[in-house]
Write a protein that holds these residues in place. Structure first.
Motif: not given
Length: 162
Positions: A27-46
């Protein structure tokens, strides 16, 4: 709804969002959309890393996350990830680990040479699990690897549903 997810993350007092469970890169596209709109947070991937096939796919993922932990399930993927990560580190990258779940006897042994982090295998036998944790801990110290506890089992005592 994706807007609800974005709002929830932005309102959260936590600073890190960890994308895991199943295979998040499906679901990479969905995750990228969320990241673009939550830029104040750090995002980690497992991720298990199955979808990282070449430097281009690794570069696509690296551009979105502040930290990445690949947890491959077989030697072929572990070897490929190790090679790609070593090539990618010629460029600037976020920290990337290869985490192997192991009992140091049978499970995960063939992937140890690619690991930067180990997680002890859980058998749900308390005595055996303690022995495995101790062996994995000692191995990590001896080989300068990170140790990852199985928090859902060791701390919160959650058992797998049958």
């Amino acid at each position: 709804d994706i807007k609800d997810i974005i709002n929830y993350i932005n309102k959260s007092k936590l600073n890190i969002v960890v994308w895991t469970g199943g295979e998040p890169l499906l679901q990479f596209d969905l995750i990228c959309n969320v990241i673009e709109n939550t830029i104040e947070k750090k995002h980690h991937l497992e991720s298990n890393g199955d979808l990282i096939l070449n430097l281009d796919s690794l570069a696509d993922v690296i551009n979105w996350f502040n930290y990445i932990c690949f947890s491959p399930k077989n030697v072929k993927v572990a070897k490929r990830l190790n090679k790609l990560i070593n090539q990618q580190y010629l460029y600037q990258s976020p920290p990337i680990d290869i985490k192997v779940v192991t009992d140091l006897e049978k499970v995960g042994v063939a992937m140890l040479k690619y690991a930067t982090m180990l997680m002890p295998l859980t058998t749900y036998n308390e005595k055996k699990d303690l022995e495995i944790r101790r062996k994995v801990w000692d191995y990590c110290i001896k080989h300068n690897l990170f140790y990852s506890a199985r928090l859902h089992i060791e701390v919160w005592k959650k058992k797998r549903k049958k």
